[in-house]
Write an enzyme that holds these catalytic residues in place. Structure first.
Site, PDB file in Angstrom:
ATOM      1  N   LYS A 263       0.810  -1.295   0.050  1.00  0.00           N
ATOM      2  CA  LYS A 263      -0.019  -0.100  -0.013  1.00  0.00           C
ATOM      3  C   LYS A 263       0.634   1.325   0.023  1.00  0.00           C
ATOM      4  CE  LYS A 263      -3.990  -2.119   0.053  1.00  0.00           C
ATOM      5  NZ  LYS A 263      -5.233  -2.056  -0.765  1.00  0.00           N
TER       6      LYS A 263
ATOM      7  N   GLU B  28      -9.906   6.114   2.959  1.00  0.00           N
ATOM      8  CA  GLU B  28     -10.519   4.920   3.543  1.00  0.00           C
ATOM      9  C   GLU B  28      -9.700   3.730   3.719  1.00  0.00           C
ATOM     10  OE1 GLU B  28     -10.045   5.137   0.272  1.00  0.00           O
ATOM     11  OE2 GLU B  28      -9.591   2.978   0.131  1.00  0.00           O
TER      12      GLU B  28
ATOM     13  N   SER C 249       1.782  -9.498  -0.699  1.00  0.00           N
ATOM     14  CA  SER C 249       1.276  -8.464  -0.491  1.00  0.00           C
ATOM     15  C   SER C 249       1.514  -7.573   0.889  1.00  0.00           C
ATOM     16  CB  SER C 249      -0.218  -8.090  -1.183  1.00  0.00           C
ATOM     17  OG  SER C 249      -0.832  -8.880  -0.083  1.00  0.00           O
TER      18      SER C 249
END
Ligand SMILES: Cc1ncc(COP(=O)(O)O)c(C=O)c1O
Lengths: 401, 263
Positions: A89, A111, A378
């Site tokens: 991210k 969010e 991830s």
């Protein structure tokens, strides 16, 4: 008319379905992003921060024991879990927050589902000195206590969202509602390759650093491209980032793994590519979980980051055109994969990532010996320990108790 | 284009009043009782009824209408049932009042835009407002609506640059819905000071009536707008009144606002 060639479209999917109030902001963003992209100094700054702060390139680890135990392709792990803040991210938030600063925006909203995007946004905001508010479903606030603490420690305000399913989709609704009210000075950092145009493109571009590195790293390690790359799919940002640079390489199989939750026939899952139908959610036309009346259904996954009833428009397009294969893994399969990876490779993967591992075993066998499979790791599982340990930890391996 | 909407605005104008476009949520608290709310609003003086069809993820709505959507969905208020069970009843009880549906694009797409337009026309719907469908994305749906004579009413926001606002106004069907505040639906104590200039600009460009909406809740907030707009939309305040005190309260509030709309 919406056509296949319109800007912001991936085949039939994409577009900009938002209140008129937001359209000028999206046009401004589109223009600012095009200018930034054309500006070498912007790209250099992003690259420098990724190197100095995020720790890129992340390594490509050969997974010897998984390779042996699965008895198929050679398994490689792209280690986004080793990026600062523990997931892919951060690649996107560094880029978007730098863009926001360039645009002169005064505050940042975001969010988050699993909290990884919230932490990554809070981190980038701390680094560049911008105030940050993160909207998070109240259920996810409970499930992801560690990340809630991290965001607060980093100086962000976490706003629990009580409406609807109290998960990611509701957090995104609330962030959009707040953005509509404060659009002049506020930048909304969307956390996945979803949302209205130009977000799916911007997020994909910032995440594509993953796939570009996989390219150079596999060339260096094995002298060629891998035979397949597999990634989990929530909104789709780690998947599109890992896969996009290979779309033109037809020798490389691209595989996305969705959350099957309690099972595809249980009605409780997050498999929008597999079982979704065409619709509009959060500003873009894509595949969504909805009933016959167009009401969005609640998704379910043990992993908060995959608990989303939509998916980014580009992945919907890749799936529908067959360029990307779509597989699924249930909650239980993901949990089993979590322990398998922990105990064979010494890595605690995020529950999201565990879905990719759960489906990778069969893929490795499909591919067979001598083939090369890259699993996009991830994120790391620290944030999930409460969820996972609540179900009891299997006994230690190879040690007499 | 539907002539009904134009007529309703002209009638209000002839009486020396701004028009009141009154919004309520179909199916709140249930389908039959929401019909009573719509009928009561017309008794209170509403000139146009805006029939809300609930969507699970209403990104343009504030807390009052969000909560109403949740109640309506629990009561089973799908688009199909609203068209079959609410609209014909409202039509029967208020034959003179044009009806406009307000919902989100996904709800219409799920039914199919052509199928929706046809059904809407058959049931007597004059127009439709889709707050998450900006002009760039609306051509296909608008063509389907035009074919059936159902007006796709466009919205214009405070953030819309003047040239874009003029283009939206020039090209409008039914009426232009000028969103008064950058924000979601809901009551506001004050409206932005530049709203009247914005309304004047849109009115100069528009060939259809222009209304102001979002944030208007009583005669006081409505009164200053009649010099610049052909009418106002009132939503959250009516939804709140009907929810807490029933149809009579919504009727009373409509009558109050109508007094504020006298020129
Ligand atoms: C570690 C991790 N992997 C995957 C995801 C899923 O998101 P996306 O599909 O956008 O990569 C998340 C989302 O929060 C995450 O935290």
């Amino acid at each position: 008319m919406t056509t296949d060639t319109a800007v912001g479209r991936f085949g039939r999917y994409g577009g900009r379905y938002v209140p008129e109030t937001l359209v000028p902001a999206l046009l401004e963003l589109e223009e600012a992003y095009a200018k930034a992209q054309a500006d070498a100094s912007f790209n250099e700054e992003v690259t420098r921060v990724l190197r100095e702060f995020v720790g890129r390139p992340t390594t490509l680890t050969p997974a010897h024991r998984l390779t042996e135990s699965w008895g198929g392709a050679n398994v490689w792990l792209k280690r986004e879990d080793l990026a600062h803040t523990g997931a892919h991210k951060i690649n996107n938030t560094v880029g978007q927050v730098l863009l926001a600063r360039r645009m002169g925006k005064k505050r940042i909203i975001a969010e988050t589902g699993a909290g990884q995007h919230g932490v990554a946004t809070a981190t980038a905001c701390a680094l560049f000195g911008l105030p940050c508010e993160v909207f998070m479903g109240a259920l996810d606030v409970e499930r992801q206590a560690l990340n809630v603490f991290r965001m607060r420690a980093l100086g962000a305000v976490v706003r629990p969202v009580e409406s609807g399913s109290r998960t990611l989709k509701d957090a995104m609704n609330e962030a959009m509602r707040v953005w509509v009210s404060q659009v002049q000075d506020t930048y909304y950092v969307i956390g996945s390759a979803a949302g209205p145009h130009p977000y799916p493109t911007i997020v994909r571009d910032f995440q594509s650093v993953i796939g570009r590195e996989i390219r150079t790293q596999t060339q260096a390690a094995i002298g060629r491209l891998p035979d397949a790359i597999i990634a989990c799919v929530g909104g789709g940002s780690n998947a599109i980032g890992a896969l996009h640079p290979f779309i033109g390489d037809t020798s490389v199989r691209l595989v996305g793994v969705e959350a099957a939750g309690h099972g595809l026939d249980s009605g409780q899952h997050g498999a929008s590519l597999t079982l979704g139908t065409e619709g509009v959610l959060h500003g873009s036309r894509s595949l969504v979980l909805q009933d016959e009346h167009g009401q969005i259904q609640e998704a379910h996954s043990i992993s908060a980051g995959l608990d989303y009833p939509g998916v980014g428009p580009e992945l919907a397009h890749l799936a529908k055109t067959g360029r990307m294969e779509v597989r699924t893994a249930t909650d239980d399969e993901a949990l089993a994969a979590f322990y398998e990876v922990a105990r064979t490779e010494g890595i605690l993967p995020a529950l999201e990532t565990s879905h990719a591992f759960a489906a990778a075993r069969a893929l490795a066998r499909d591919l067979g010996k001598g083939k090369q499979l890259v699993i996009n790791c991830s994120g790391r599982g620290d944030k999930d320990v409460a969820t996972i340990s609540a179900r009891g930890v299997p006994p230690a391996t190879g040690v007499k108790s | 284009m539907s002539a009904e909407l134009g007529k309703a605005f002209a009638k209000a104008k002839a009486r020396g009043e701004g028009a009141l476009v009154a919004y309520a949520m179909a199916g709140d608290p249930d389908l039959p009782r929401s019909v009573d709310v719509f009928a009561a609003m017309v008794e209170g003086g509403a000139d146009v009824l805006e029939i809300g069809v609930a969507f699970s993820d209403p990104i343009a709505d504030g807390p009052v209408i969000q909560a109403a959507s949740e109640r309506a969905l629990k009561a089973g208020a799908t688009l199909r049932r609203v068209l079959d069970e609410v609209v014909p009843e409202v039509r029967r009880r208020c034959p003179e009042t044009p009806l406009v549906i307000m919902t989100y694009v996904n709800v219409v797409m799920a039914m199919g835009e052509e199928r929706y337009a046809k059904l809407a026309r058959e049931r007597g719907i004059a127009g439709t407002i889709l707050p998450d469908l900006p002009p760039e994305e609306s051509a296909g749906i608008r063509a389907a609506f035009d074919k059936e004579g159902v007006d796709l009413v466009p919205l214009c926001a405070p953030t819309t640059p003047p040239a874009r606002a003029e283009a939206i106004a020039r090209d409008a069907r039914g009426f232009v819905y000028c969103v008064s505040v950058a924000g979601v639906t809901g009551m506001r104590a004050e409206l932005p000071p530049d709203l009247s200039q914005r309304l004047d600009l849109v009115k100069r460009a528009a060939s259809v009536p222009v209304v102001a909406g979002f944030g208007i809740s009583n005669a006081e907030t409505a009164r200053p707008l009649v010099a610049h707009a052909d009418g106002v939309v009132v939503g959250s305040a009516l939804v709140k009144a009907a929810h807490s005190d029933g149809p009579a309260a919504a009727k009373q509030l409509c009558a109050d606002i109508k007094r504020g709309l006298k020129r």
